[in-house]
Design a protein around this motif. Structure first.
Motif, PDB file in Angstrom:
ATOM      1  N   UNK A  53       0.839  -1.207   0.000  1.00 50.35           N
ATOM      2  CA  UNK A  53       0.000   0.000   0.000  1.00 50.35           C
ATOM      3  C   UNK A  53       0.872   1.254   0.000  1.00 50.35           C
ATOM      4  N   UNK A  54       1.925   1.231  -0.819  1.00 48.91           N
ATOM      5  CA  UNK A  54       2.862   2.355  -0.903  1.00 48.91           C
ATOM      6  C   UNK A  54       2.306   3.415  -1.841  1.00 48.91           C
ATOM      7  N   UNK A  55       2.102   4.601  -1.298  1.00 48.21           N
ATOM      8  CA  UNK A  55       1.561   5.717  -2.078  1.00 48.21           C
ATOM      9  C   UNK A  55       2.392   6.966  -1.819  1.00 48.21           C
ATOM     10  N   UNK A  56       2.367   7.882  -2.772  1.00 52.41           N
ATOM     11  CA  UNK A  56       3.092   9.135  -2.578  1.00 52.41           C
ATOM     12  C   UNK A  56       3.566   9.698  -3.896  1.00 52.41           C
ATOM     13  N   UNK A  57       4.495  10.630  -3.809  1.00 53.92           N
ATOM     14  CA  UNK A  57       4.964  11.276  -5.025  1.00 53.92           C
ATOM     15  C   UNK A  57       6.367  11.830  -4.856  1.00 53.92           C
ATOM     16  N   UNK A  58       7.004  12.020  -5.981  1.00 55.61           N
ATOM     17  CA  UNK A  58       8.251  12.750  -6.095  1.00 55.61           C
ATOM     18  C   UNK A  58       7.974  13.946  -6.994  1.00 55.61           C
ATOM     19  N   UNK A  59       8.477  15.103  -6.606  1.00 53.86           N
ATOM     20  CA  UNK A  59       8.278  16.283  -7.438  1.00 53.86           C
ATOM     21  C   UNK A  59       9.261  16.257  -8.605  1.00 53.86           C
ATOM     22  N   UNK A  60       9.344  17.353  -9.333  1.00 54.99           N
ATOM     23  CA  UNK A  60      10.091  17.403 -10.588  1.00 54.99           C
ATOM     24  C   UNK A  60      11.527  16.920 -10.438  1.00 54.99           C
ATOM     25  N   UNK A  61      11.909  16.001 -11.344  1.00 58.94           N
ATOM     26  CA  UNK A  61      13.283  15.533 -11.441  1.00 58.94           C
ATOM     27  C   UNK A  61      13.873  16.132 -12.715  1.00 58.94           C
ATOM     28  N   UNK A  62      14.912  16.931 -12.569  1.00 61.60           N
ATOM     29  CA  UNK A  62      15.502  17.615 -13.717  1.00 61.60           C
ATOM     30  C   UNK A  62      17.014  17.470 -13.689  1.00 61.60           C
ATOM     31  N   UNK A  63      17.554  16.994 -14.814  1.00 62.60           N
ATOM     32  CA  UNK A  63      19.010  16.868 -14.914  1.00 62.60           C
ATOM     33  C   UNK A  63      19.677  18.200 -15.195  1.00 62.60           C
ATOM     34  N   UNK A  64      18.883  19.243 -15.481  1.00 56.49           N
ATOM     35  CA  UNK A  64      19.448  20.556 -15.799  1.00 56.49           C
ATOM     36  C   UNK A  64      19.381  21.519 -14.629  1.00 56.49           C
ATOM     37  N   UNK A  65      18.847  21.065 -13.506  1.00 53.83           N
ATOM     38  CA  UNK A  65      18.684  21.944 -12.347  1.00 53.83           C
ATOM     39  C   UNK A  65      19.338  21.327 -11.121  1.00 53.83           C
ATOM     40  N   UNK A  66      19.882  22.184 -10.278  1.00 54.94           N
ATOM     41  CA  UNK A  66      20.462  21.728  -9.018  1.00 54.94           C
ATOM     42  C   UNK A  66      19.402  21.530  -7.949  1.00 54.94           C
ATOM     43  N   UNK A  67      18.162  21.913  -8.248  1.00 53.43           N
ATOM     44  CA  UNK A  67      17.085  21.792  -7.273  1.00 53.43           C
ATOM     45  C   UNK A  67      16.733  20.314  -7.081  1.00 53.43           C
ATOM     46  N   UNK A  68      16.802  19.809  -5.855  1.00 58.43           N
ATOM     47  CA  UNK A  68      16.487  18.399  -5.632  1.00 58.43           C
ATOM     48  C   UNK A  68      14.988  18.149  -5.708  1.00 58.43           C
ATOM     49  N   UNK A  69      14.635  16.915  -5.924  1.00 58.65           N
ATOM     50  CA  UNK A  69      13.227  16.519  -5.967  1.00 58.65           C
ATOM     51  C   UNK A  69      12.745  16.215  -4.550  1.00 58.65           C
ATOM     52  N   UNK A  70      11.551  16.692  -4.248  1.00 60.24           N
ATOM     53  CA  UNK A  70      10.943  16.395  -2.953  1.00 60.24           C
ATOM     54  C   UNK A  70      10.320  15.005  -2.991  1.00 60.24           C
ATOM     55  N   UNK A  71      10.444  14.306  -1.864  1.00 58.45           N
ATOM     56  CA  UNK A  71       9.938  12.941  -1.748  1.00 58.45           C
ATOM     57  C   UNK A  71       8.895  12.906  -0.638  1.00 58.45           C
TER      58      UNK A  71
END
Length: 801
Positions: free
Chosen positions: A424-442
């Protein structure tokens, strides 16, 4: 003469051959010849020369069932055509080719066809282990033959002929491709076979032209024999550069067809999975390739090729919009939804993992690495020559959503095999971008086993997690007995009961790990002992009793640090060491730990001191025992062990003095001489003290002692000076020294001291006491006391109840 002959010959031609009757004859003759040649001669020649040329020049067999031509409609029909390779395998064939050429070809000065229709075409290609293919062999032979027949070219190649086709149709075609792949095994000669068949091919072109800038509609569809439908519908331009703009769709493409190629690099079984793509395809001079649309993969199931165990799969992965552009060097998708994700991670008895065993052969990997290195070197050289560097391909994923996922984990390397599952694993990861240093939220949440819960929050740089990662994992209500395999491996004990909450906070900055693990155990109960070669020698019973509070809770904070970029970094060893250090620090200094619970700064909470010969608790010791009692009330599983201390050198002198005083008091009573505080040095008691001395030292005359303590006169004729106090003190000291103190009497003192501490713990006057069964009185023990020590100390023992 000559002129007459010519005149007669001209008259002959006019009357015999150029007459209207004769012209009609020749016209009829030409029509007949044209008809015969068109209907019969041309078909025979086409068939004869085609079959003969292929046989003689290319050593292959071409068979044509029939050739039909109509010289008046300019149509040709070739039926039952088959081209065979040198080993008699068919390369090419069709049921029927119909060509309808327009008479306007003459006036337009272009090859103009009204209709070209090809029914039932079949193309077969086969690639061998060597890399050679059937068609590449034929192409090489054609090129060699053509080169030998042609003179060296001195001019530029001729321009393409003008060509126009009003309608081109291919119906019910098929393409068969067989690929012999080298097996990823030690036997380099063994091979695997991949077979792909695209059938029911339909191709339609209208108003086809080779004119520059001319585009025409194209429609294509086909079906893969193993599953999947392909379709294109758009416009195509060939000159001056290729340009294609079309809708494109892939329906239910069976991914299992790619399994032989996947097995070249990974030992897996691709059991099922279908790909669906709907989009718009574009390619032209400015855009080498672009595709945008929606895509999804359904019912994916990948298993371990070695044992058939499940590896990874899902019910569906969908994105409503994606785009790929070679011009922009970019892949971009909207949020990807993953439904029913499933996976299995297994650690085998030899410490290898199911995923670690998937990659095929070191030699093959080495070859691939070498090839990649060579390709990279060539690409770098080319880029350097152009003064440019290749731009990295950008990947942007707007997010990933997980719905009802699950993960199975098993560790068979432990003395007790371990297995658990997250579901029952649910959730999301925000934007993953190889061109940005901004990490993805988990942000994830799932259930563990039957009643456990896990949440994951934080941020991770998907393209370089070692550069920046911050994750917080929260596990709640895990059933600890399920994790007995790890406690057996760690400390040689099973877990009989209890639940666990676990908070894991990890941060990675430039490969440097800073983490904190907070472990909360509820009602932990140890089970039976089990042998384990890797188990640490830890007194777990005592550790639990020390750590477990009155509510049955153990709360541990375990910091972890390390360089994850170091090849020697082993996270499991770091955790093992952190837990071992925490337990060791508690069990090796239990009273320091207990003192910290009650805010007592002294390190001697387990040490109670007594004055020489005394059994009572002095005020500082009373405070210490009270603090110890307070700490024990917070640790209900602890049991104290009290062994009263005694020392002949330290305690006997006081006992001897007490015995001597008691004897003096008895003698005073017998003489009916009252004394509130009988003193061995009092002048009133001197006679009795002298009697006592004589009883212990009968061979020492008192007169000699009196003389010893009598000083000569300081002046001639003066009186002697008798120091009566010094004399009585001497007698008292000697009497005291003469008293006999037995070992039993010293043990009584030890027992009394233990009893004093016991009473202060069990029956205090100002606070709740400790349960009597939690304080054990042991046999008194003799201890050594230093010459400069003012107190004798009882070292309290502690154990688990």
């Amino acid at each position: 003469m000559e002129g007459g002959s010519l005149h007669r010959f001209g008259c002959y031609l006019r009357t015999k051959w150029a007459s209207p009757r004769r012209i009609r004859f020749w016209l009829v003759l030409l029509v007949v010849l044209y008809t015969l040649l068109g209907f019969f001669g041309a078909p025979w020649m086409i068939q004869y020369f085609a079959e003969k040329t292929v046989t003689e020049d290319y050593d292959r067999e071409l068979s044509i069932a029939s050739v039909q031509a109509n010289p008046y409609t300019l149509t040709v029909r070739l039926s039952g055509v088959a081209l065979h390779d040198t080993d008699s395998e068919q390369l090419l064939g069709w049921d029927q080719l119909f060509v309808d050429m327009s008479w306007s070809s003459i006036t337009h000065r272009a090859w103009t066809f009204t209709t070209i229709q090809l029914d039932g075409p079949m193309i077969q290609e086969e690639r061998f282990v060597s890399g050679e293919t059937r068609w590449s062999r034929l192409a090489a032979q054609v090129s060699s033959t053509s080169a030998s027949k042609q003179a060296p070219a001195t001019e530029e190649p001729a321009a393409l002929p003008a060509l126009q086709i009003s309608s081109l149709q291919i119906n019910n075609g098929s393409v068969r491709f067989t690929d012999h792949l080298r097996e990823a095994t030690a036997d380099a000669s063994s091979s695997a076979q991949a077979a792909l068949t695209l059938e029911q091919i339909g191709l339609s072109l209208s108003d086809f032209s080779l004119e520059e800038g001319q585009s025409f509609p194209v429609s294509f569809n086909g079906q893969l024999q193993a599953g999947g439908q392909l379709a294109l519908d758009g416009t195509l331009q060939l000159l001056p550069t290729l340009a294609f703009d079309s809708s494109a769709s892939i329906r239910d493409l069976a991914l299992k067809q790619a399994e032989p190629y996947l097995r070249q690099v990974m030992n897996v079984q691709l059991e099922s999975g279908t790909l669906t793509v709907d989009g718009q395809l574009q390619t032209d001079a400015q855009q080498p390739f672009a595709l945008q649309g929606s895509a999804g993969i359904d019912d994916l199931d990948i298993k371990n090729g070695a044992n058939g165990e499940a590896l990874i799969g899902w019910q569906s992965v969908q994105t409503p919009q994606f785009s790929v552009s070679l011009k922009d060097q970019q892949l971009k998708t909207e949020s990807i939804t993953v439904d029913g994700l499933s996976g299995k991670v297994v650690i085998y008895a030899d410490q290898t993992t199911n995923f670690g065993q998937l990659v095929n052969g070191d030699a093959q990997a080495s070859d691939s690495s070498d090839a990649a290195a060579d390709a990279s070197s060539d690409a770098t050289a080319d880029a350097s020559a152009d003064g440019e560097s290749a731009a990295p391909f950008a990947i942007i994923i707007e997010g990933i959503k997980l719905n009802d996922g699950g993960l199975q984990f098993a560790d068979n390397s432990l003395p007790l095999p371990f297995s658990t599952r997250i579901h029952a694993l649910n959730g999301e990861l925000t934007t993953l971008s190889s061109t940005s240093a901004e990490p993805a939220r988990v942000n994830l949440e799932g259930e563990v086993a039957e009643y456990g819960l896990v949440t994951v929050d934080g941020a991770v740089n998907a393209w370089d997690p070692m550069r920046e990662t911050n994750l917080q994992l929260r596990f709640r209500n895990l059933q600890v007995p399920e994790y007995s395999p790890y406690t057996v491996n760690f400390a040689g004990r099973k877990i009989a009961g209890g639940t666990m909450d676990l908070d894991l906070d990890y941060s990675i900055d430039d490969s440097q790990l800073e983490g904190e693990n907070n472990l909360v155990l509820h009602d932990l109960k140890l089970g039976e002992k089990m042998a384990s070669s890797d188990a640490m020698d830890l007194p777990l019973n005592l550790a639990i009793a020390l750590l477990q509070d009155s509510n049955g809770v153990i709360d541990l904070t375990l910091p972890v640090t390390g360089d994850v970029g170091n090849p020697q970094f082993d996270f499991s060893k770091i955790i093992r060491q952190a837990i071992g250090n925490a337990i060791t620090s508690v069990v090796t200094a239990p009273f320091s730990f207990l003192a910290s619970l009650v805010g007592f700064e002294s390190d001697d909470l387990g040490r109670v001191e007594f004055a020489a010969g005394r059994m009572d608790l002095l005020p500082p010791q009373q405070q210490r025992v009270n603090k110890l009692r307070e700490a024990l009330n917070q640790r209900p599983q602890l049991v104290l062990e009290l062994a009263g201390p005694y020392s002949r050198d330290f305690d006997a002198p006081l006992l001897q003095k007490e015995k001597a005083v008691e004897e003096l008091q008895r003698r005073l009573a017998e003489a009916e001489r009252a004394a509130a505080e009988p003193s061995l040095t009092a002048e009133a008691n001197q006679d009795l003290v002298e009697a006592m001395f004589q009883s212990y030292y009968p061979d020492t005359p008192l007169a000699e002692l009196i003389d010893y303590f009598t000083a000569e006169p300081e002046t001639p004729g003066g009186e002697t000076q008798f120091d009566a106090l010094a004399y009585r003190n001497y007698l008292a000291e000697q009497i005291i020294d003469a008293q006999n103190v037995t070992e039993a009497e010293l043990k009584v003192i030890g027992n009394a001291r233990a009893q004093a501490v016991y009473q202060a713990l069990v029956s205090p006057q100002d606070a709740a006491g400790v349960a009597a069964e939690r304080v054990r009185l042991l046999a008194p023990e003799a201890v050594d006391v230093g010459e400069d020590d003012q107190r004798i100390a009882m070292e309290i023992g502690v154990s688990a109840g």
